[in-house]
Design an enzyme around this catalytic site. Structure first.
Site, mmCIF file in Angstrom:
data_model
loop_
_atom_site.group_PDB
_atom_site.id
_atom_site.type_symbol
_atom_site.label_atom_id
_atom_site.label_comp_id
_atom_site.label_asym_id
_atom_site.label_seq_id
_atom_site.Cartn_x
_atom_site.Cartn_y
_atom_site.Cartn_z
ATOM 1 N N CYS A 153 16.096 17.817 -2.134
ATOM 2 C CA CYS A 153 15.497 18.566 -3.318
ATOM 3 C C CYS A 153 15.550 17.802 -4.609
ATOM 4 C CB CYS A 153 15.425 19.817 -3.408
ATOM 5 S SG CYS A 153 14.107 20.797 -4.556
ATOM 6 N N GLU A 204 17.426 23.271 5.237
ATOM 7 C CA GLU A 204 18.192 24.445 5.412
ATOM 8 C C GLU A 204 17.400 25.786 5.673
ATOM 9 O OE1 GLU A 204 18.214 22.944 2.355
ATOM 10 O OE2 GLU A 204 17.963 24.397 0.786
ATOM 11 N N HIS A 216 13.113 21.430 1.820
ATOM 12 C CA HIS A 216 14.599 22.033 2.197
ATOM 13 C C HIS A 216 14.965 22.427 3.643
ATOM 14 C CE1 HIS A 216 15.620 23.218 -1.762
ATOM 15 N NE2 HIS A 216 14.171 23.334 -2.232
#
Lengths: 253, 219
Positions: free
Chosen positions: B89, B201, B199
């Protein structure tokens, strides 16, 4: 192909358990929030939302340990709301593992909180939840305190205002429809979704898969939120997505 | 997550005080079970890592300021030129020379500018207005093969939340693109650097696969 419309199961939580009420009264127990969140992740949910539905009225502390446990096991975005009253509350939830924090009553009572919080943690982390009730043809008023207290604010004006203040997303709940299973308030959803440039999540009233699709196609929502149709295993999230895809809506499958 | 010295093989997540790194840490722990995964603001720990994850959220000017204030610039630059390095990001955006967000300079490791989604282009094929931030699950098209794409389908969906995107000068560094009003660069790579706008994650199994590939990557 492009951005998918999101399906977001919502877990209304009180005392560490998931419940879903009818018009926010008559709660039914539907289980453990972390287990349920993990089940939704496996089914392909795009995000999960926890709302601590009693926090705002009972001043109950926020559900940090549930957020921590969920964030350790569920690798999709997690939004948490309910009883958020300060930037400190926002930070505690984010630090526990929430990706976004939703505020409702506190935003109405202190709009500067939205600006302050979004400046501190980024507008992508700040969701303003708007609970609206219809008061006239094409007129909806904002309510707070779990739908019990009228504010005098017009829902569409308030949606524009929170965008200016720095909200990154709006979670829009029709108090008239919530718990009824009669479908979203589509005119309300469309009016708000068309009035702002930030994503709008439609909420309140989903009773079947067609309602979810209508929230996008007729309500212009960017995401649709539902609870009971998923909690009681009437439908999986995957079934909902397959249905929406069949309606020509782009989803992540 | 407390600061500590990096053990051999350690994966270190750079912490410069801009938001929640717990998700990144948790996801790395999930895919790197046999390794130490640290979140650290200590330049020495970053330099001592085997591989480095450079996350970011919020506004790029704030992120750059915090990196300077915490004395992390040189450690990040060293890691980005010597170790397997994953930007996420804003951690991707900061690798570039300049951002339109706050008219701020980046680290300049990659040539190019970070641009805001242009309002005049924010319409879908049907003419409906697209919202900014670009928030949700969108497709990442592979522009070229890369070890971090292993096991990830071309056009697999990842979770995005951003209003700015990178516009590299050197198209050879582009490894992934995404469409949102316009096609934009969503992943770049050069030598030991891989950086992605979305993202991983928060991108369910797809994202964990990418993080696992990063942990195993030998550039």
């Amino acid at each position: 192909m492009g951005l998918a419309k999101r399906i977001i199961p919502c877990l209304d939580v009180t005392a560490g358990r998931v419940v879903k009420g009818t018009n926010f009264i008559d709660l039914r127990d539907a289980g453990d929030p972390v287990e349920i969140a993990r089940r939704y992740d496996e089914q392909g949910a795009d995000e999960v939302t926890f709302l601590d539905i009693t926090a705002s009225s009972d001043q109950r502390d926020i559900i940090l340990h549930i957020v921590e446990a969920c964030a350790a096991q569920v690798f999709i975005p997690l939004t948490v709301g309910g009883g958020v009253r300060s930037v400190t509350d926002v930070r505690r939830l984010l630090n526990a593992g929430a990706d976004k924090v939703s505020m409702n009553t506190a935003a109405v009572e202190n709009p500067d909180l939205v600006a302050e919080a979004s400046a501190k943690v980024g507008n992508q982390c700040i969701v303003v939840a708007i609970d609206a009730k219809q008061v006239a043809a094409d007129r909806w008023q904002v309510f707070t305190h779990g739908g019990r207290r009228p504010t005098g604010l017009d829902a569409i004006d308030w949606a524009r205002r929170v965008q200016q203040l720095g909200a990154g997303e709006i979670l829009l709940t029709s108090m008239d429809r919530d718990g009824t299973r009669n479908g979203f308030d589509l005119p309300l959803t469309r009016a708000v979704a068309d009035a702002v440039g930030i994503p709008v999540i439609a909420s309140g009233g989903v009773g079947n898969l067609r309602h979810l699709a209508e929230g996008v196609s007729e309500g212009h929502a960017d995401a649709v939120l539902a609870a009971s149709i998923f909690h009681f295993s009437e439908h999986t999230v995957r079934e909902a997505k397959e249905y929406m895809r069949g309606c020509g809506i782009e989803v992540r499958l | 997550m407390a600061p500590a010295a990096a053990a051999p093989g350690a994966v270190v997540v750079v912490d410069y005080g801009m938001g929640n790194l717990r998700s990144v840490w948790q996801a790395l722990v999930r895919v790197a079970a046999d390794r130490q995964v640290l979140v650290s603001a200590d330049p020495e720990v970053v330099v001592g890592a085997e591989r480095v994850v450079f996350p970011g959220q919020g506004a790029m000017p704030d992120c750059m300021r915090e990196i300077e204030l915490r004395g992390l610039r040189s450690a990040v630059l060293e890691a980005a030129t010597t170790k397997p390095f994953l930007g996420i990001c804003i951690g991707q955006q900061m690798l570039f020379e300049h951002s339109e967000e706050g008219d701020v300079a980046g680290l300049g490791l990659l040539r190019g500018t970070v641009r805001r989604f242009p309002a005049e282009r924010m319409f879908d094929a049907a003419g409906k207005r697209l919202k900014v931030p670009h928030m949700g699950w969108n497709e990442v098209r592979h522009k070229r093969a890369h070890p971090l794409w292993k096991g990830i389908a071309d056009d697999a969906r990842f979770y995005f939340v951003h209003s700015y995107f990178v516009d590299p000068v050197d198209s050879a560094c582009v490894v992934g693109t995404t469409d949102y009003g316009l096609p934009f660069t969503s992943a770049v790579a050069r030598d030991n650097i891989f950086a992605i706008q979305c993202h991983p994650e928060k991108s369910a199994v797809t994202g964990l696969t990418l993080l696992g590939n990063f942990v195993a990557w030998k550039p």
